[in-house]
Design an enzyme around this catalytic site. Structure first.
Site, mmCIF file in Angstrom:
data_model
loop_
_atom_site.group_PDB
_atom_site.id
_atom_site.type_symbol
_atom_site.label_atom_id
_atom_site.label_comp_id
_atom_site.label_asym_id
_atom_site.label_seq_id
_atom_site.Cartn_x
_atom_site.Cartn_y
_atom_site.Cartn_z
ATOM 1 C CG ASP A 139 -9.185 95.917 58.479
ATOM 2 O OD1 ASP A 139 -8.443 95.938 59.478
ATOM 3 O OD2 ASP A 139 -10.152 96.692 58.308
ATOM 4 N NE ARG B 214 -17.417 97.464 49.056
ATOM 5 C CZ ARG B 214 -16.101 97.581 49.091
ATOM 6 N NH1 ARG B 214 -15.341 96.837 48.323
ATOM 7 N NH2 ARG B 214 -15.530 98.439 49.914
ATOM 8 C CG ASP C 192 -18.938 98.773 51.514
ATOM 9 O OD1 ASP C 192 -19.784 99.056 50.643
ATOM 10 O OD2 ASP C 192 -17.900 99.433 51.687
ATOM 11 C CB SER D 34 -11.560 104.230 55.353
ATOM 12 O OG SER D 34 -12.283 103.309 54.578
HETATM 13 N N1 ARG Z 1 -20.507 105.478 52.092
HETATM 14 C C1 ARG Z 1 -20.225 104.849 50.847
HETATM 15 C C2 ARG Z 1 -21.194 103.758 50.558
HETATM 16 O O1 ARG Z 1 -21.843 103.314 51.469
HETATM 17 C C3 ARG Z 1 -18.800 104.359 50.739
HETATM 18 C C4 ARG Z 1 -18.428 103.263 51.677
HETATM 19 C C5 ARG Z 1 -16.996 102.803 51.590
HETATM 20 N N2 ARG Z 1 -16.129 103.866 51.875
HETATM 21 C C6 ARG Z 1 -14.852 103.787 52.198
HETATM 22 N N3 ARG Z 1 -14.181 104.862 52.294
HETATM 23 N N4 ARG Z 1 -14.280 102.654 52.411
HETATM 24 O O2 ARG Z 1 -21.346 103.313 49.448
#
Ligand code: ARG
Length: 408
Positions: free
Chosen positions: A20, A100, A129, A181
């Site tokens: 991506d 993040r 995110d 992912s």
């Molecule tokens: N659900 C988790 C959160 O909102 C992880 C999100 C990212 N997960 C991922 N496999 N890219 O913090």
């Protein structure tokens, strides 16, 4: 705020090296004829970031930063979250959610230094995110434009993305990629997609990255003595560790015992439920130990009040509100109390879980002479009678009223 149509000359992109964000470099150059500066942030995801940097430059980025944020991530983000005992919906220790806002902070810093007019991230429009990036960026520099190509671009599938990548000579990993992912840092791993999307399906073993199945864990228990200073973990078995080395060590030890695996259906901020699995061996050991130490040094009312705040803190982090005064205020609250959270916790690691088997602290409120049922007991038992009389007085008055009423 509405600067959607203004010209974009230079952007800073949160670059992971994956498909991506690699496509995003080219897509931005195409769409905006702008310079793309990349930031590859090291939060402990165990990837070769110099290679990732080279890939960014090779695709066409004008500059690529690699920043080792591991220590800062733990000290400024994860440890305050540990002080709060924060886990989302009773399970998730928030690894991704804590990462993040730090990446956003660095993106904004670089954008300001480089005179960029936009910040770019690769999050989708239905995840948490994007919220964490967008809201953090807005909070830190309200002038910066935010671009999230995945929310607006034309690609409908991974295949279309791969076609685009091939057309533009962007290398697509040839290895058979795991159909998940994954987001990984020192506080834990988040894994979603693939077969995990069916909440009835048991997560296959190959979905886990840093923990082994408890079935294959050593049958012999392992004892660890963790030392905390003012709420921060500082040593294992009497040996001091830097925050980064400490988490690495605990992830490795806990991982071998299959500790800190979570399988959950969680409530996303955007309103949907998602099934996700997590691995957080080190964070789980620390959260368990920290809570135990608090139970020794904090008085009852403080502890109970703090329990309520743990949930709120986890929500703030999960909801992308890290860069808020609310979160700062909660940290200030925790910080005062953490002054007493110094001491040792003895943890027992067993296949699939860990628990505390001993704790001590110079700030301990536990007094053996008061607690004991032996002859050493110094508790004033007579005082107990008067205590009960006063404590129960309101209930007694109300009971007397009921009797009076029934006789009327
Ligand atoms: N659900 C988790 C959160 O909102 C992880 C999100 C990212 N997960 C991922 N496999 N890219 O913090």
């Amino acid at each position: 705020m509405d600067n959607k149509n203004s010209k974009v000359n230079k952007v800073v992109l949160a670059y992971s090296g994956g498909l991506d964000t690699s496509i995003i470099i080219k897509w931005l150059m195409d769409k905006y004829q702008c310079q793309v500066i990349c930031l590859a942030a090291d939060l402990g995801q165990e990837e070769d970031l110099e290679k990732i940097k080279d890939k960014a430059l090779q695709i066409g980025a004008t500059k690529a930063y690699v920043e080792d944020l591991r220590q800062e991530f733990l000290v400024r983000y994860c440890f305050p979250s540990l002080w709060a005992n924060a886990v989302y919906e009773g399970k998730y220790p928030l690894a991704t959610a804590l990462g993040r806002p730090l990446i956003a902070e660095k993106l904004v810093e670089i954008a300001e230094r480089e005179g960029a007019d936009a910040v770019v991230h690769g999050s989708t429009g239905k995840g948490n995110d994007q919220v964490r990036f967008d809201v953090s960026i807005m909070a830190l520099n309200s002038e910066l434009r935010i671009i999230a190509p995945v929310r607006e671009w034309e690609f409908k599938s991974r295949e279309e993305e791969i076609d685009y990548a091939k057309k533009h000579n962007i290398s697509v990993p040839v290895t058979k990629e795991k159909p998940y992912s994954i987001d990984m840092n020192l506080w834990g791993v988040s894994i979603e997609c693939g077969v995990l999307e069916d909440p009835w399906v048991e997560p296959p073993q190959d979905a886990y990255l840093i923990t082994q199945s408890p079935q294959n864990a050593p049958q012999k228990s392992l004892y660890l003595e963790l030392s905390f200073e003012e709420g921060n973990p500082v040593a294992i078995d009497g040996k001091s560790y830097s925050p980064v080395d400490l988490l690495k060590k605990l992830n490795q030890l806990g991982g071998a015992y299959g500790i800190g695996r979570f399988d959950m259906v969680e409530n996303r901020l955007v309103g949907i439920k998602s099934r996700e699995i997590y691995e957080a061996p080190g964070a789980t050991i620390l959260l368990t130990a920290h809570k135990e130490l608090e139970s020794l040094v904090l008085d009852r009312e403080t502890m109970h009040f703090k329990e309520g705040i743990a949930t709120k803190y986890a929500e703030l982090v999960y909801y992308g509100l890290w860069h808020s005064e609310f979160r700062e205020a909660l940290d200030a609250f925790s910080k005062v109390l953490q002054k007493q959270v110094t001491g040792q916790v003895r943890m027992k690691l067993q296949p699939g879980y860990c628990h505390c088997v001993g704790r001590k602290s110079p700030f301990s409120l536990y007094n053996e002479d008061l607690a004991t049922y032996t002859q050493r007991d110094i508790f004033d038992h007579k005082g107990g009678e008067y205590f009960c009389k006063l404590w129960g007085l309101p209930l007694k008055l109300s009971a007397q009223n009921k009797i009076k009423k029934s006789k009327e």
